[in-house]
Design a protein around this motif. Structure first.
Motif, PDB file in Angstrom:
ATOM      1  N   ARG A 182      38.720  45.362  45.746  1.00 57.67           N
ATOM      2  CA  ARG A 182      38.998  44.388  46.800  1.00 57.67           C
ATOM      3  C   ARG A 182      37.881  43.347  46.868  1.00 57.67           C
ATOM      4  O   ARG A 182      38.146  42.160  47.090  1.00 57.67           O
ATOM      5  N   SER A 183      36.632  43.780  46.688  1.00 60.11           N
ATOM      6  CA  SER A 183      35.511  42.834  46.769  1.00 60.11           C
ATOM      7  C   SER A 183      35.601  41.795  45.665  1.00 60.11           C
ATOM      8  O   SER A 183      35.276  40.617  45.882  1.00 60.11           O
TER       9      SER A 183
ATOM     10  N   GLU B   7      38.415  39.400  46.812  1.00 60.97           N
ATOM     11  CA  GLU B   7      38.007  38.625  47.991  1.00 60.97           C
ATOM     12  C   GLU B   7      36.951  37.583  47.636  1.00 60.97           C
ATOM     13  O   GLU B   7      36.997  36.449  48.135  1.00 60.97           O
ATOM     14  N   ALA B   8      36.000  37.941  46.771  1.00 58.31           N
ATOM     15  CA  ALA B   8      34.969  36.984  46.368  1.00 58.31           C
ATOM     16  C   ALA B   8      35.591  35.835  45.583  1.00 58.31           C
ATOM     17  O   ALA B   8      35.209  34.670  45.753  1.00 58.31           O
ATOM     18  N   TYR B   9      36.558  36.157  44.730  1.00 65.34           N
ATOM     19  CA  TYR B   9      37.208  35.097  43.947  1.00 65.34           C
ATOM     20  C   TYR B   9      37.967  34.148  44.866  1.00 65.34           C
ATOM     21  O   TYR B   9      37.927  32.919  44.691  1.00 65.34           O
ATOM     22  N   ILE B  10      38.645  34.708  45.866  1.00 67.09           N
ATOM     23  CA  ILE B  10      39.387  33.868  46.806  1.00 67.09           C
ATOM     24  C   ILE B  10      38.443  32.945  47.571  1.00 67.09           C
ATOM     25  O   ILE B  10      38.750  31.760  47.789  1.00 67.09           O
ATOM     26  N   ARG B  11      37.286  33.465  47.967  1.00 58.23           N
ATOM     27  CA  ARG B  11      36.321  32.625  48.703  1.00 58.23           C
ATOM     28  C   ARG B  11      35.859  31.436  47.888  1.00 58.23           C
ATOM     29  O   ARG B  11      35.629  30.344  48.444  1.00 58.23           O
ATOM     30  N   HIS B  12      35.733  31.593  46.582  1.00 60.17           N
ATOM     31  CA  HIS B  12      35.214  30.536  45.729  1.00 60.17           C
ATOM     32  C   HIS B  12      36.307  29.697  45.071  1.00 60.17           C
ATOM     33  O   HIS B  12      36.003  28.727  44.362  1.00 60.17           O
ATOM     34  N   HIS B  13      37.557  30.058  45.313  1.00 52.77           N
ATOM     35  CA  HIS B  13      38.673  29.311  44.715  1.00 52.77           C
ATOM     36  C   HIS B  13      39.734  29.077  45.786  1.00 52.77           C
ATOM     37  O   HIS B  13      40.749  29.781  45.850  1.00 52.77           O
ATOM     38  N   PRO B  14      39.494  28.094  46.647  1.00 56.56           N
ATOM     39  CA  PRO B  14      40.453  27.778  47.712  1.00 56.56           C
ATOM     40  C   PRO B  14      41.843  27.504  47.135  1.00 56.56           C
ATOM     41  O   PRO B  14      42.003  26.837  46.122  1.00 56.56           O
TER      42      PRO B  14
ATOM     43  N   SER C 197      44.796  32.230  46.998  1.00 56.88           N
ATOM     44  CA  SER C 197      45.555  33.238  47.738  1.00 56.88           C
ATOM     45  C   SER C 197      46.857  32.701  48.309  1.00 56.88           C
ATOM     46  O   SER C 197      47.761  33.490  48.640  1.00 56.88           O
TER      47      SER C 197
END
Length: 246
Positions: free
Chosen positions: A48-49, A52-59, A62
């Protein structure tokens, strides 16, 4: 976050030992040969981390409902989600539940020869003995009356289900259940969503099967809409007996 009751889990054969792992939206129901709850929780948090980290850096990752560009620098689980979405022509998050189930399951195989990981209807399974998976299809009269028999597989297989009438997952169709079998659980998950999007009525089952069988890498499809059923590929569909809750 509230978790929906997984009523289909009541039909699991009692001879198997299962435990649960819950982290935010992830709700795993796991069979293994040992008590591996702590390891399964650590693996769930790890994967999950990464996501989640990828989503934070790639608006936009998701929220995308269409395939996104390949990214060779992404974590392996994210690359698998992206590839699955591209093959099925849907957004990468359509593969997230299946991807988590498979990645957790494959690492658990280092500690247990048999593993089943179910994540909201998406299943990674690796057993030596055949197993039958009952298909939950909401209010359909076929719900829990038919199942897919999965033969023992040395490599593991994904069996993923999408529905337009039950659950919280996004679907643009109205199938009661679309099950897809693939050696990639991420691809099975994304493909179940893509095929389910085609089914607006029972009349669409044939068209949805024709669409799905063009997706490279899937082995079989089962669609239930109301009292109608359609299937394609290498599947063994079996009738289910009376369930414990009946």
């Amino acid at each position: 976050m509230m978790h929906e009751p997984r009523v289909y889990r009541d039909a699991i054969a009692p001879r198997r030992f299962f435990f649960k792992v819950r982290v935010k939206e992830t709700d795993l129901f796991i069979h293994a040969g040992h008590h591996l709850e702590a390891l399964a929780l650590d693996l769930t948090l790890k994967y999950r981390s990464y996501i989640e980290a990828y989503i934070r850096h790639h608006p936009g990752f998701s929220d995308s409902l269409i395939p996104v560009q390949e990214d060779r620098h992404a974590p392996a689980i994210v690359r698998d989600m992206i590839e699955a979405g591209r093959k099925a022509r849907v957004g990468p998050m359509a593969a997230v539940a299946g991807a988590v189930a498979e990645y957790v399951g494959r690492e658990l195989l280092t500690r247990s020869p048999d593993v089943i990981v179910e994540n909201g209807g998406d299943i990674f399974i690796r057993t030596d003995d055949p197993a039958t998976i009952a298909v939950f299809a909401g209010n359909s009269p076929l719900s829990m009356k038919v199942g897919l028999k999965i033969n023992g597989s040395g490599h593991g297989v994904g069996v993923c289900t999408s529905s337009g009438t039950i659950g919280h997952s996004l679907s643009f169709g109205s199938a009661d259940a679309v099950c897809v079998v693939s050696s990639s659980c991420a691809l099975a998950d994304a493909s179940a969503t893509a095929v389910g999007n085609v089914v607006r009525s029972a009349a669409d089952i044939k068209r949805a099967l024709a669409f799905g069988k063009k997706i490279s890498g899937i082995e079989g499809i089962l669609i239930i809409r109301g009292d109608r059923l359609g299937a394609w590929g290498s599947l063994e569909i079996v009738p289910m007996g009376r369930q414990p809750s009946e």
